[in-house]
Structures are given as C-alpha cells and as structure tokens.
Write an enzyme that holds these catalytic residues in place. Structure first.
Site, PDB file in Angstrom:
ATOM      1  N   GLU A  35       0.816  -1.216   0.000  1.00  0.00           N
ATOM      2  CA  GLU A  35       0.000   0.000   0.000  1.00  0.00           C
ATOM      3  C   GLU A  35       0.856   1.274   0.000  1.00  0.00           C
ATOM      4  O   GLU A  35       0.492   2.278  -0.617  1.00  0.00           O
ATOM      5  CB  GLU A  35      -0.924   0.016   1.232  1.00  0.00           C
ATOM      6  CG  GLU A  35      -2.048  -1.010   1.200  1.00  0.00           C
ATOM      7  CD  GLU A  35      -1.636  -2.348   1.817  1.00  0.00           C
ATOM      8  OE1 GLU A  35      -0.424  -2.655   1.860  1.00  0.00           O
ATOM      9  OE2 GLU A  35      -2.532  -3.101   2.248  1.00  0.00           O
ATOM     10  N   TRP A  70      20.912 -12.778  -3.081  1.00  0.00           N
ATOM     11  CA  TRP A  70      19.626 -12.127  -3.349  1.00  0.00           C
ATOM     12  C   TRP A  70      18.446 -13.071  -3.126  1.00  0.00           C
ATOM     13  O   TRP A  70      17.365 -12.871  -3.660  1.00  0.00           O
ATOM     14  CB  TRP A  70      19.628 -11.510  -4.756  1.00  0.00           C
ATOM     15  CG  TRP A  70      20.565 -10.327  -4.836  1.00  0.00           C
ATOM     16  CD1 TRP A  70      21.174  -9.688  -3.788  1.00  0.00           C
ATOM     17  CD2 TRP A  70      21.011  -9.642  -6.010  1.00  0.00           C
ATOM     18  NE1 TRP A  70      21.958  -8.655  -4.232  1.00  0.00           N
ATOM     19  CE2 TRP A  70      21.879  -8.601  -5.598  1.00  0.00           C
ATOM     20  CE3 TRP A  70      20.761  -9.789  -7.380  1.00  0.00           C
ATOM     21  CZ2 TRP A  70      22.490  -7.735  -6.506  1.00  0.00           C
ATOM     22  CZ3 TRP A  70      21.371  -8.925  -8.278  1.00  0.00           C
ATOM     23  CH2 TRP A  70      22.228  -7.904  -7.844  1.00  0.00           C
ATOM     24  N   SER A  85      21.751  -7.389 -20.873  1.00  0.00           N
ATOM     25  CA  SER A  85      20.351  -7.089 -21.161  1.00  0.00           C
ATOM     26  C   SER A  85      20.242  -5.907 -22.111  1.00  0.00           C
ATOM     27  O   SER A  85      21.064  -4.992 -22.108  1.00  0.00           O
ATOM     28  CB  SER A  85      19.604  -6.796 -19.871  1.00  0.00           C
ATOM     29  OG  SER A  85      20.209  -5.731 -19.184  1.00  0.00           O
ATOM     30  N   HIS A  93      23.109   4.517 -15.738  1.00  0.00           N
ATOM     31  CA  HIS A  93      22.095   4.864 -14.737  1.00  0.00           C
ATOM     32  C   HIS A  93      21.334   6.124 -15.107  1.00  0.00           C
ATOM     33  O   HIS A  93      20.367   6.475 -14.451  1.00  0.00           O
ATOM     34  CB  HIS A  93      22.747   5.022 -13.361  1.00  0.00           C
ATOM     35  CG  HIS A  93      23.498   3.795 -12.950  1.00  0.00           C
ATOM     36  ND1 HIS A  93      24.826   3.599 -13.273  1.00  0.00           N
ATOM     37  CD2 HIS A  93      23.097   2.681 -12.302  1.00  0.00           C
ATOM     38  CE1 HIS A  93      25.212   2.413 -12.818  1.00  0.00           C
ATOM     39  NE2 HIS A  93      24.186   1.837 -12.229  1.00  0.00           N
TER      40      HIS A  93
HETATM   41  N1  GLN Z   1      23.681  -9.431 -17.352  1.00  0.00           N
HETATM   42  C1  GLN Z   1      22.940  -8.562 -16.508  1.00  0.00           C
HETATM   43  C2  GLN Z   1      22.306  -7.451 -17.315  1.00  0.00           C
HETATM   44  O1  GLN Z   1      22.877  -7.018 -18.246  1.00  0.00           O
HETATM   45  C3  GLN Z   1      23.800  -7.968 -15.428  1.00  0.00           C
HETATM   46  C4  GLN Z   1      23.011  -7.100 -14.496  1.00  0.00           C
HETATM   47  C5  GLN Z   1      23.763  -6.693 -13.259  1.00  0.00           C
HETATM   48  O2  GLN Z   1      24.953  -6.779 -13.209  1.00  0.00           O
HETATM   49  N2  GLN Z   1      23.089  -6.257 -12.251  1.00  0.00           N
HETATM   50  O3  GLN Z   1      21.227  -6.988 -17.025  1.00  0.00           O
END
Ligand code: GLN
Ligand code: ZN
Length: 759
Positions: A17, A563, A435, A696
């Site tokens: 929430e 994690w 990615s 970022h």
């Molecule tokens: N191989 C992952 C990606 O490119 C690595 C991500 C990460 O290091 N947090 O998203």
C-alpha cells in the site's frame, strides 16, 4: 516480568500500500493529505497487529515514507544546501527531493544498509554544518499511537551511527567531529518525546557491531553521557553482528537497556550478561528478523531461560534479532505455497506471535502455550527430515569434488593464446553487459504468458523475434561480441531460481530495497540442483543468427545466494557450493552448444562481505571457490567473463584476481576511471572492460568522452587487455539512447584501434 518487544515493523503494507500511495503522490494523482491518510492508516494497522500478536513494547517512528536515515536527516534539519531549504521545518516535498532529486538538484547518494539489501540515503556533511530540529515526526507518531491507546517506544537512529553513515562533503572534515553540534538536537528531541509522555526510547547504534575506531568509541561515551541527562530511558539497539570487543563499551554506556542480536551471534549472550551492570535491561533478539523461517521455539526458549537465569525475569525483554523491516509482512497472504513449505515459514506477523509465545512460556510456564510449542517442534522436526530438503545426488557430487574442479586447466597466459581475444577479435573489442531494453511490449507479453493468456509457443515466438531484432541491431551497430538480450528474464536471480530445484516463490514476500522499490527474494529451502538446461536454448538460438560470437549469460552462485532468502539449516557456503555446481552444469552445456564466451555475473560478490574485517578471508575463500566451481569446467578455448556493477575493489582485489575470469567488466565511468586504481596498483593479470557509459542516466555520452575514458584506461592497463563496454546491463534504458550511445562507443573503440599499435 519478562516483556515482549519489537524493534521495528515493515512499513510497506501487506499489499504494498505504501508504494502505491507514494508513487501516486509523486505522479500528482493524490495530494499530501491523502498520502498522510494512507500512511496513518498503515501505522494504525501495524500497531494494532502488533498489539494483537501479544507484543508489550511496540515501536513508533519506525514508519518512513522513504528511509529511516533520511528521516533522521530531516529531523536534524541537515538538508544539503542544493535543495534550497531555508531552515525551519522540513516538509514532505523537500524530503522527497533529497531522496529522488529535482530538475536542478541531484538526489542524495544511496548505499546499502550494513549487510542487508536495504538502501539508505547517505547524509551529507559540510564544514559549516548546522543542525536544528526539522520535523516533529517522532513526537507526532508517538502521540498518534497514544491517541489509539498504545504507549509506544519511539525509535531513533543513534547519533554515532548517524554520523558514521554520513559522508563529509568538504575535504578533511570528519563527520564525527560534528557530534557536539548534533547532540543538542537529539537532546531537544528526547525532551519533546518525554514531554509527550514517552518513557523509553530505542536508539539504534548498529555501529557497535562493527570494527570501531577509538574516536567512535569515545564518541559513543560522550553521546550517551549527554543523552542520559534528558532522563529518558534508552534501549540501545545493536544488531547484525556480535559486539565482540565492543561489549565493554556497549555495556558501559549510561543507558537503561541493551539489545543484542542472538540470531547472528548466539554465542555472545553469556559475555554480555556478565558485562551488563546490575540495573540494566537486556533485550535478546532470538527470532530471526532477516529471514522467513519459522523459529524452533524450544531452542529459543532455552536461550531465554539462560538470560532469565543470569539476570532475573524482570531484566529480560524478548525480541526479534533486528527490525522486521527485512522480512515480509504476513505469511497468511501466501495462498499458493504448499502446506508443507508454509508450515516451515514465518513472516513479520508470525514472528511477533513467536516472540509473545516465548514470553508467555517464561511468565506462565510452557504448558500455557503447549500447543504452540508442539506445533513448532513438529514443524522443526518435519523440516529436518523432509525428503524435499535433502538430495542425495547433490551431496554425493559435492563430496566427490576434487581440487582441480576449482581451477581452469591452464593458467590465463596459456588460455589467452587460444581464446577469442587473440584469435578473432580486434583490439579494444566492443560488447555489452547482457540485457537490452525491456520495452513495455516485452513486459506485457511476459505478464500475459504468466497469466496464461499467451501460450508457450506464442511467447517463445515473440521472444525469438525480439532476440532476432536485437542481434540485427547489434550487428548494425558494429559490436564485436553480441548478447541475446535477456528478454526471457524478469530478474537475474528469479529466472534461475524458477528453473532450479530447491527453490520456492512467494506471492507477496516483498521487502523494501529502497524508497518505493521492493524486492521479492526467492526462497532456497532445500538442496539446489539443475534438472535441465536453463539458458542453452536462447544462447543457441541467438548464435544461430550470426557469424559474430554471442556471449552466454548467467548469474553467478554468490549473487544467486545473496539475493535469496537462504535456508538456515546449513552454512551459506554449502548452499552456495550447490548453486555453483548447478551453474557449472549450465556453463558446460553452453560450451557443448558451441558458445565460446560465457559471462557469469557476480554483482553481489562484494556485498556478501561480512561486517567484521576479521571474517572477510573466510567469506572470500568460499565465495571465490563457488565462482571457480561454476566457471572452471570448460576448456582453455572457452572465454569466461564476469561482471560486477561497482568499482570499489581496493580491499578485495586479490580475490577478484583469484576468480580468474578471463575478462571482467566493471563500473567506472561515474568516477572518471579513478576506480581503476586497484587494478593498476595490483597489476591485474587478466582482461578488463572498464565501463565507459553510465547507464544509470538517460544521457548519451559523446564519442570524445568515451575515448577520453579509454585513453585514461589505456595509460594504466595494457591496451590489448582492454574491452569496451557500458557500466552495466541496458534493460532500464530506452532504445533511442541505447543506439546513440553504442554508436558513439563503437566509434570510440575504432579510434582507439587506429591510435594503438597493437601491443
Ligand atoms: N547481465 C545482466 C544485465 O545485463 C547484469 C546485471 C547486473 O549486473 N546487475 O542486465
Ligand atoms: Zn551491472
């Protein structure tokens, strides 16, 4: 009388929430009044829940709109100058501006809270730093609870930990030197809490579980001498580690009570009891506040009894090991877990019932809660014996491992001669971290597939199309080493967890990572193994589309462990080794499928470091082993890459080198390559890709900028060891900035090749 206590309750709400309300406020969909109402509703619900669970001492001011360290910054009026705060009270908009930044003022930095996955907003300090009470939040929340008939114990972050967590913005400034300026505000705040009727206040000083400097030690003395004058009884809370050599300091402070973590550090009880002065209360954290397992109540009761025997029942409080911030809210919401697994677990609400049950057993005898103990004993016993936990094949493989299963066949210098960098790639080879943008269409398709609205064939066809497009785009950009794009993955740990045995998933097991970002860690309950290949299909498909090499893409064992919620019935190192074996199988299958380069991501390698430096070597040794176990089952010709999203390697560079990855990519662009220092001083032997693009932010760096970074790198690393890549994966970025930035990156690499004579 022994009393039950809690140190903090998760603020997010069982159905997230708080996230919904704050994000709606940020988007302008609701106003501040509506946001406050949503928060008040949650606080009331949580206080009531704790009371109903049977908790005697309920915390207040553990609620936060974003972060409890930022709350302290606001309470102390320590708003950094760039936010244009004129002194006086710190309102919600300045508060959120500090957390999230504005058009003109970048957000304050964020970093990990001790060894958890929670991130706090780092306080900033200046030479001319002033502190003055900026919010009345602690007092308001105490009064709000009082109005509901609950007399709470407000929580504040203690002054020494607060300063220790902050960062000096002026050279030469030691944050600790500001203690004298900050203490009057703490005293003011305690005075106001006292006026409002508070008798006890919980002061969190988790620094007491760290390696303390002499200056910190004397600061603690000075701080609590000053706070003692307020006449408020202080429960000094420590957690996440043992007090060890700080036990004398902690026990000697003029406070009314001390909380210790007996889950992380069960052995410290006797020492602490001995050191504690005759009038002090001891709060013992016997229920795990960092994990989702149900407690073995009989074992916990034995610990409580020991404390009661040493100190007397009146001087003992029973509590979770730390704030329950790190545990999901309520197991009752988990309708899809099977009964057996659910019977082994406890979330925050259930943990508080456990705390209360222990106190009842002390106060009224075990018979008064016989049923609860019987259920706990039965669950503990069933879990120990369950065939779902123990996999003989895994145990046999682990015990059959030999030393050479943890090292490559040849040394790097030998491998290098037969690997892609020497055989087929140009100098300064270009690649990405794995990615590519997770577009709304991709998220939509995955959601539809998960709901059952899209069948497997249609989903896989869709993923193949996305992969194909991405391969073509990378070819058009002129990248040398391609990736498949990770479109089939929601999350780099969950994806693997779902394909591994020994893993379970919750529906609502959310914990706060930072602000309105919550994570839902998968649960490792049993021996981990890999029933079938997990990524080979996608790597093979991507490689079939192109002549250029495609990197296989895996998450490493340490990161998968770090994690997840990890089983507590065997050492973490053992569980990690099992994951290492599963990843090793995958690496070998990728090699068999013709994949010549395989990246094993370990972004969480550093965050696994223990809080005490003296424990580092033990951790690093098994963490390196687990990575090596995963990575070293391939022939010399296969090139192993790894990736880490950070740049502080100075103190662990030996272990990074010991991973013996052929290529490592790291984050460096934000620090202008300064952070390569560790690799330079150490003469890092293998190849390295220092990130040249800060992914970022949506900003597109120019070719010149990236080339300047590469030149800096080439001045200190042998040019033929340098790879050219972004700082991290691109899944959060959009295609336009990705194509523009990668175009510049490839151009920068080509310019370097022309300049480089190829040594
Ligand atoms: N191989 C992952 C990606 O490119 C690595 C991500 C990460 O290091 N947090 O998203
Ligand atoms: Zn990364």
């Amino acid at each position: 009388m022994t009393r039950s206590a809690n140190l903090g309750f998760p603020r997010i709400g069982a159905r997230r929430e708080l996230k919904k309300a704050t994000e709606a406020y940020w988007k302008g969909e609701i106003d501040a009044t509506a946001l406050d109402a949503a928060a008040a509703e949650l606080r009331e619900r949580h206080w009531t829940l704790q009371k109903e669970a049977g908790i005697d001492i309920i915390p207040s001011n553990d609620f936060s709109f974003y972060d409890q360290v930022l709350d302290m910054t606001a309470a102390l009026g320590a708003v950094p100058p760039r936010f244009g705060h004129d002194g006086g009270s710190v309102g919600l908009d300045i508060y959120f501006a500090m957390a999230r930044g504005t058009k003109d003022a970048p957000a304050m930095e964020m970093t990990k809270w001790f060894d958890t996955n929670y991130h706090y907003i780092v306080p900033e300090f200046h030479e001319d730093q002033r502190f003055a009470l900026g919010t009345s939040k602690a007092v308001d929340e105490f009064k709000a609870a009082k109005a509901l008939g609950m007399h709470t114990r407000p929580v504040l972050l203690g002054p020494v930990t607060y300063l220790a967590l902050g960062k000096a913005k002026d050279p030469g400034l030691d944050p600790l030197s500001l203690l004298g300026r900050v203490l009057p505000v703490y005293c003011d705040l305690l005075g106001r809490l006292k006026d409002a009727g508070a008798d006890w206040v919980q002061m969190d000083e988790p620094v007491l579980a760290l390696d303390l400097s002499d200056a910190q030690r004397s600061a603690l003395g000075a701080a609590y001498d000053a706070l003692a004058d307020t006449g408020v009884d202080i429960m000094l809370a420590t957690y996440f580690e043992a007090l060890r050599e700080n036990v004398g300091v902690a026990a000697g402070l003029p406070v009314a009570g001390l909380h210790i973590d007996l889950v992380r550090a069960p052995d410290q009880l006797d020492d602490v009891c001995q050191a504690l002065g005759p009038d002090k209360t001891l709060s013992i954290g016997v229920i795990d506040g960092r994990n989702i397992w149900r407690a073995d109540l009989s074992a916990c009761l034995a610990v409580v009894e020991r404390a009661v025997a040493a100190l007397g029942a009146d001087r003992v409080q029973v509590a979770p090991s730390c704030s329950l911030l790190h545990t999901p809210v309520d197991l009752d919401g988990e309708t899809r877990l099977d009964d057996e697994l659910r019977s082994w677990m406890a979330f925050s609400k259930q943990k508080l019932v456990e705390v209360a049950t222990l106190v009842t057993a002390i106060e009224k005898g075990k018979n008064a809660v016989a049923e609860a103990f019987a259920a706990s004993d039965a669950a503990a016993d069933a879990r120990r014996k369950s065939p779902r936990i123990h996999n003989k094949a895994v145990a046999e493989r682990l015990s059959g491992l030999a030393k050479d299963d943890f090292t490559r066949n040849s040394a790097f210098a030998e491998r290098r001669k037969v690997q892609p960098t020497a055989m087929q790639l140009p100098p300064f080879p270009t690649t990405t971290i794995g990615s590519f943008p997770q577009t709304p269409e991709i998220r939509k398709a995955r959601a539809a597939f998960r709901r059952g609205d899209m069948d497997t064939d249609a989903y896989e066809t869709f993923l193949e199309q996305e992969t194909t497009k991405t391969i073509r785009r990378q070819e058009a950009l002129g990248l040398d080493v391609l990736v498949h794009g990770e479109f089939e993955r929601n999350d780099m740990v969950e994806y693997f967890g779902e394909l591994l045995e020994g893993y379970a998933f919750t529906q609502h097991g959310w914990v706060q990572s930072y602000g309105s970002r919550y994570v839902k860690p998968p649960v490792i309950f049993g021996d981990v193994s890999r029933p079938a290949p997990m990524t080979v299909r996608w790597a093979r498909f991507a490689q079939s589309l192109t002549e250029r090499p495609v990197k296989g893409m895996l998450t490493g064992p340490v990161t998968i462990l770090q994690w997840s919620f990890v089983r507590d019935d065997q050492p973490r190192s053992e569980t990690c080794k099992q994951i290492g074996l599963a990843i090793r199988d995958e690496v070998q299958d990728l090699e068999k499928a013709g994949i010549r380069m395989i990246q094993i991501d370990e972004p969480a390698f550093r965050e696994g470091l223990p809080l005490r430096q003296s424990d580092w070597d033990a951790y690093l040794s098994w963490a390196v082993d687990c990575f090596q176990l995963a990575a070293s089952g391939v022939s010399d010709t296969t090139q192993i890459h790894t990736h880490m999203c950070y740049s502080e390697f100075n103190d662990i560079i030996d272990s990074i080198a010991a991973l013996d990855a052929d290529v490592i990519s790291i984050e460096t662009s934000r620090s202008d390559m300064e952070l390569l220092d560790a690799f330079v001083d150490f003469k890092y032997p293998n190849e390295i890709g220092p990130g040249v693009w800060d992914i970022h932010s949506p900003r597109v760096p120019s070719t010149q900028e990236m080339q300047a970074l590469l030149k800096k790198a080439a001045a200190v690393i042998p040019p033929r060891h340098i790879w050219v890549n972004p700082d991290c994966g691109l899944k959060t970025r959009g295609w336009p900035e990705v194509e523009a930035s990668l175009t510049h990156m490839v151009t920068a690499a080509k310019a370097m090749r022309t300049a480089d004579s190829g040594t």
